[in-house]
Scaffold this motif. Structure first.
Motif, PDB file in Angstrom:
ATOM      1  N   THR A 138      79.519  85.520  36.085  1.00 47.38           N
ATOM      2  CA  THR A 138      78.451  84.522  35.984  1.00 47.38           C
ATOM      3  C   THR A 138      78.852  83.342  35.109  1.00 47.38           C
ATOM      4  N   THR A 139      79.562  83.586  34.012  1.00 46.64           N
ATOM      5  CA  THR A 139      79.983  82.455  33.183  1.00 46.64           C
ATOM      6  C   THR A 139      81.012  81.603  33.910  1.00 46.64           C
ATOM      7  N   THR A 140      81.898  82.225  34.667  1.00 42.40           N
ATOM      8  CA  THR A 140      82.861  81.456  35.450  1.00 42.40           C
ATOM      9  C   THR A 140      82.138  80.622  36.506  1.00 42.40           C
ATOM     10  N   LEU A 141      81.153  81.208  37.158  1.00 41.04           N
ATOM     11  CA  LEU A 141      80.396  80.471  38.167  1.00 41.04           C
ATOM     12  C   LEU A 141      79.636  79.309  37.539  1.00 41.04           C
ATOM     13  N   LEU A 142      78.963  79.549  36.422  1.00 41.68           N
ATOM     14  CA  LEU A 142      78.192  78.486  35.779  1.00 41.68           C
ATOM     15  C   LEU A 142      79.085  77.363  35.261  1.00 41.68           C
ATOM     16  N   ASN A 143      80.311  77.689  34.871  1.00 35.42           N
ATOM     17  CA  ASN A 143      81.239  76.655  34.412  1.00 35.42           C
ATOM     18  C   ASN A 143      81.741  75.787  35.555  1.00 35.42           C
ATOM     19  N   HIS A 144      81.581  76.237  36.794  1.00 36.30           N
ATOM     20  CA  HIS A 144      82.071  75.473  37.943  1.00 36.30           C
ATOM     21  C   HIS A 144      80.951  74.821  38.735  1.00 36.30           C
ATOM     22  N   ILE A 145      79.770  74.742  38.172  1.00 40.38           N
ATOM     23  CA  ILE A 145      78.672  74.037  38.831  1.00 40.38           C
ATOM     24  C   ILE A 145      78.582  72.646  38.221  1.00 40.38           C
TER      25      ILE A 145
END
Length: 87
Positions: A68-75
């Motif tokens: 989730t942190t990786t996903l949120l960093n790529h939004i």
């Protein structure tokens, strides 16, 4: 007054961004299964099943947090192209 500007929501996540996390999770699974198989030959095989379950249950929140942190960093929010509204 200027009208509110719109934004486009863009996700720049690629498989290469989570490749290391997937490999780490596979290592955890294989190590826990190997430990379970090693303990299966002992006199109490229930310890093997409990050990595998504990390892997987305790490692799952860390995996989900990493995803989730990786996903949120790529939004990314990008300003939308200016379009003229007809009057």
């Amino acid at each position: 007054m200027d009208p509110l500007k719109g934004y486009n929501l863009r996700c720049t996540l690629t498989f290469g961004d989570i490749y290391g996390q997937v490999l780490a999770w596979m290592v955890v699974i294989f190590v826990s299964l190997a430990a379970g198989l090693a303990l299966m030959g002992s006199s109490k095989p229930i310890f093997a099943l409990v050990g595998v379950g504990v390892i997987l249950v305790l490692s799952l929140p860390f995996l989900l947090f990493a995803f989730t942190t990786t996903l949120l960093n790529h939004i990314a929010l990008q300003p939308a192209a200016d379009t003229e509204t007809p009057t």
